[in-house]
Design a protein around this motif. Structure first.
Motif, PDB file in Angstrom:
ATOM      1  N   SER A   1      23.488  54.857  30.641  1.00 14.11           N
ATOM      2  CA  SER A   1      23.788  55.825  31.713  1.00 14.11           C
ATOM      3  C   SER A   1      24.031  55.113  33.029  1.00 14.11           C
ATOM      4  O   SER A   1      24.944  55.466  33.786  1.00 14.11           O
ATOM      5  CB  SER A   1      22.634  56.818  31.867  1.00 14.11           C
ATOM      6  OG  SER A   1      22.484  57.609  30.706  1.00 14.11           O
ATOM      7  N   SER A   2      23.237  54.089  33.301  1.00 17.61           N
ATOM      8  CA  SER A   2      23.391  53.320  34.536  1.00 17.61           C
ATOM      9  C   SER A   2      24.735  52.588  34.566  1.00 17.61           C
ATOM     10  O   SER A   2      25.435  52.593  35.581  1.00 17.61           O
ATOM     11  CB  SER A   2      22.238  52.326  34.670  1.00 17.61           C
ATOM     12  OG  SER A   2      22.399  51.520  35.816  1.00 17.61           O
ATOM     13  N   MET A   3      25.109  51.953  33.455  1.00 15.60           N
ATOM     14  CA  MET A   3      26.397  51.235  33.394  1.00 15.60           C
ATOM     15  C   MET A   3      27.571  52.206  33.507  1.00 15.60           C
ATOM     16  O   MET A   3      28.564  51.918  34.177  1.00 15.60           O
ATOM     17  CB  MET A   3      26.489  50.436  32.096  1.00 15.60           C
ATOM     18  CG  MET A   3      25.566  49.224  32.057  1.00 15.60           C
ATOM     19  SD  MET A   3      25.890  48.102  30.666  1.00 15.60           S
ATOM     20  CE  MET A   3      25.111  49.003  29.335  1.00 15.60           C
ATOM     21  N   LEU A   4      27.443  53.352  32.867  1.00 18.25           N
ATOM     22  CA  LEU A   4      28.507  54.356  32.925  1.00 18.25           C
ATOM     23  C   LEU A   4      28.655  54.902  34.340  1.00 18.25           C
ATOM     24  O   LEU A   4      29.777  55.064  34.851  1.00 18.25           O
ATOM     25  CB  LEU A   4      28.190  55.478  31.942  1.00 18.25           C
ATOM     26  CG  LEU A   4      29.309  56.455  31.579  1.00 18.25           C
ATOM     27  CD1 LEU A   4      30.511  55.718  31.017  1.00 18.25           C
ATOM     28  CD2 LEU A   4      28.803  57.481  30.572  1.00 18.25           C
ATOM     29  N   SER A   5      27.535  55.163  34.992  1.00 16.86           N
ATOM     30  CA  SER A   5      27.558  55.661  36.365  1.00 16.86           C
ATOM     31  C   SER A   5      28.190  54.639  37.316  1.00 16.86           C
ATOM     32  O   SER A   5      28.987  54.996  38.188  1.00 16.86           O
ATOM     33  CB  SER A   5      26.137  55.989  36.814  1.00 16.86           C
ATOM     34  OG  SER A   5      26.121  56.453  38.136  1.00 16.86           O
ATOM     35  N   GLY A   6      27.853  53.364  37.132  1.00 13.60           N
ATOM     36  CA  GLY A   6      28.449  52.315  37.963  1.00 13.60           C
ATOM     37  C   GLY A   6      29.955  52.234  37.785  1.00 13.60           C
ATOM     38  O   GLY A   6      30.692  52.038  38.762  1.00 13.60           O
ATOM     39  N   HIS A   7      30.419  52.391  36.555  1.00 14.72           N
ATOM     40  CA  HIS A   7      31.866  52.391  36.284  1.00 14.72           C
ATOM     41  C   HIS A   7      32.542  53.550  37.004  1.00 14.72           C
ATOM     42  O   HIS A   7      33.583  53.368  37.646  1.00 14.72           O
ATOM     43  CB  HIS A   7      32.098  52.491  34.775  1.00 14.72           C
ATOM     44  CG  HIS A   7      33.532  52.433  34.378  1.00 14.72           C
ATOM     45  ND1 HIS A   7      34.192  51.255  34.072  1.00 14.72           N
ATOM     46  CD2 HIS A   7      34.465  53.410  34.248  1.00 14.72           C
ATOM     47  CE1 HIS A   7      35.444  51.514  33.768  1.00 14.72           C
ATOM     48  NE2 HIS A   7      35.647  52.820  33.860  1.00 14.72           N
TER      49      HIS A   7
END
Length: 435
Positions: A364-370
Motif C-alpha cells: 500500500s505504501s509503495m502504491l501510494s508513493g507511485h
C-alpha cells in the motif's frame, strides 16, 4: 545562521553584482550544529564508517574540533565511497557517499551558496531548488506549449553531467559571486577529494559526485552560467520565433516555433556544452514535431505527431472533448515497468518472511508513493491500469507463500473490499499553476 543567510539573500537580491567575502565565519560550531541536525540520519556511512548516532555521542566536542581544523585550513575531506544503483536501461549509476563529517560541512556550504545564488537562478530552472519540484516543471512545460506558438520540441539530455563537470570552470562560476578565497579552496577540496572503490583510491580531475550534499547546488550554479544565461541572452532574445526552455537539473526541453531555428538551436547548444567539457547524449537527444500545427499536419498525412519523455512522463498531442488541441501526458513505459518490477521483486523476496498485514501495508505504501508522483492531469487511466496490475501481482505472490493456496480469486476480492489498496488519484492538477 538562518538570520545571517537571510541577510545574505537580501544583499544578493539588491545588488546582482555583489561578490561576497568573509563567509567562513558562518561555519562556526553553532552553524555546523544546525547543519548536523538538518542531515537525514538513516543514510549510508562513508569510508570512515561513522554514523550519525556515533558522531552525536560527543557532538559538541566533535564540532569544536572540526571548527578549529577549518579555521586552520587543516580540514581535508575524505574520499567518497563509491556505490552503484541500477538504471532503467540496465546500466548502473555511480554514487559518491561522503563521510558524515564531510556531509555536515557540505551542508553548510550548500546553505550559503543557496542563499547567494537562489535570487539569480532563472524561473525555468526547477531541479534541486527549495520550493520547486518536478510537477511545477511539468506544469510550466504544458503552459508554454499551450500558450506559445510551439511546433517543435528539443528533448535534450547531457551525457554523464555529474561525472564531467570541469573543476576550473566551476571555480570561475563561483567566483562570479564569491570572493572568499578560503571558501573557494574548500569547494575545490570537495571536488578533488577522490573516490574509494573496491579498496582503491581514484583521483578525481573532473566531476562532482552524485550523492554529495553540496553537489546539487554546484550543478545548478554550473548550468546557470553554462546554459541558462546563455540561452536567455543568445538564443531567446535573437530568435525570430518563440523559444522557451524548461530545465530540471541536467534534463531539459526546448520548445521552438520554426524548424530551421530548432536545428540551429540544437547545434548551438551542442557547441556551447562542448566548450565547458560537456556533451549531449546522442541516444536521448532529438527533435520532435510537436504542437497544434504538428497535430494538424499529422492528421492530413494519416499518422500521429511525435511524443517525447520528460521527468518520467510521455507527452503527446490529443484533443479536448470539444475538439481543441491539448497536451496530455502518461507514465513513461520504462517507469511504469520499473514500478511494477519493484513491487513484484519485493513480494517475491518477502512473501514468506512477513505476515500478511505487514505485506499489505508495505505494498500500500509503495502504491501510494507511485500515485503521489505520477498522479497528474490526464494520467488517470494509466494509474488505474497500474493499480489493477499490482492487485494481480499481489494475488500471484500471496498464493506462492506455501504449497497450499492462500486465496482463490473470490476470497481475495472480499479481502480487498475489507482492506482496500490505495486508489488511483490525481494529486497534481497541472492547470492550476500560475506563471
Amino acid at each position: 545562521m538562518v538570520t545571517k543567510l537571510m541577510l545574505i539573500t537580501k544583499r544578493a537580491k539588491e545588488d546582482r553584482k555583489c561578490k561576497f567575502n568573509n563567509l567562513m565565519h558562518l561555519l562556526d560550531a553553532s552553524g555546523l550544529k544546525e547543519c548536523f541536525f538538518m542531515l537525514k540520519k538513516n543514510k549510508a556511512a562513508g569510508i570512515d564508517e561513522v554514523t550519525a548516532q556515533d558522531y552525536s555521542k560527543d557532538l559538541e566536542k566533535n564540532l569544536e574540533m572540526l571548527t578549529e581544523k577549518m579555521k586552520a585550513m587543516s580540514y581535508r575531506p575524505l574520499p567518497v565511497r563509491r556505490a552503484y544503483i541500477p538504471k532503467a536501461n540496465g546500466k548502473k549509476r555511480p554514487l559518491g557517499i561522503p563521510a558524515l563529517e564531510d556531509k555536515i560541512v557540505q551542508m553548510g556550504f550548500a546553505r550559503i551558496l543557496e542563499a547567494i545564488y537562489e535570487v539569480d537562478f532563472r524561473d525555468y530552472s526547477y531541479g534541486f531548488r527549495r520550493g520547486r519540484n518536478c510537477h511545477q516543471a511539468l506544469a510550466r512545460l504544458d503552459n508554454r506549449i499551450m500558450r506559445r506558438p510551439v511546433n517543435y520540441v528539443i528533448d535534450a539530455d547531457i551525457k554523464g553531467f555529474f561525472d564531467n563537470v570541469n573543476h576550473d570552470w566551476m571555480k570561475r562560476c563561483i567566483e562570479e559571486r564569491v570572493s572568499d578565497r578560503k571558501f573557494i579552496r574548500y569547494i575545490q577540496r570537495f571536488l578533488k577529494s577522490g573516490v574509494m572503490e573496491a579498496g582503491k583510491y581514484i583521483k578525481t580531475v573532473k566531476g562532482t559526485p552524485q550523492g554529495g550534499v553540496v553537489s546539487p547546488i554546484l550543478a545548478n550554479i554550473y548550468l546557470h552560467y553554462v546554459l541558462d544565461l546563455w540561452f536567455e541572452n543568445e538564443i531567446k532574445v535573437k530568435s525570430r520565433g518563440s523559444a522557451e526552455m524548461v530545465r530540471y537539473a541536467d534534463d531539459f526541453v526546448i520548445c521552438v516555433q520554426y524548424r530551421k531555428e530548432t536545428e540551429q538551436i540544437l547545434e548551438a547548444v551542442g557547441r556551447r556544452l562542448r566548450k565547458f567539457g560537456l556533451e549531449l547524449s546522442e541516444e536521448k537527444t532529438r527533435i520532435i514535431e510537436f504542437g497544434r500545427k504538428a497535430q494538424e499536419d499529422s492528421r492530413s498525412r494519416g499518422n500521429k505527431p511525435g511524443t517525447f519523455n520528460f521527468l518520467g512522463f510521455t507527452h503527446y498531442c490529443t484533443r479536448t472533448r470539444s475538439g481543441k488541441f491539448k497536451v496530455a501526458r502518461k507514465t513513461e513505459k520504462k517507469r511504469y515497468a520499473r514500478g511494477l518490477k519493484k513491487i513484484a521483486t519485493w513480494l517475491k523476496i518477502n512473501r514468506s518472511q512477513l505476515e500478511l498485514k505487514e505485506i499489505w501495508n508495505r505494498v500500500s505504501s509503495m502504491l501510494s508513493g507511485h500515485f503521489r508522483y505520477f498522479g497528474v492531469s490526464d494520467n488517470f487511466k494509466t494509474l488505474n491500469r497500474f493499480h489493477n496490475e499490482v492487485e494481480r501481482t499481489l494475488y500471484k505472490w500471496l498464493n506462492r507463500r506455501s504449497q497450499k493456496k492462500s486465496f482463490d480469486w473470490d476470497k481475495f476480492c472480499i479481502y480487498l473490499k475489507c482492506f482496500p489498496l490505495p486508489k488511483p488519484k490525481i494529486y497534481h492538477s497541472l492547470y492550476n499553476y500560475a506563471f
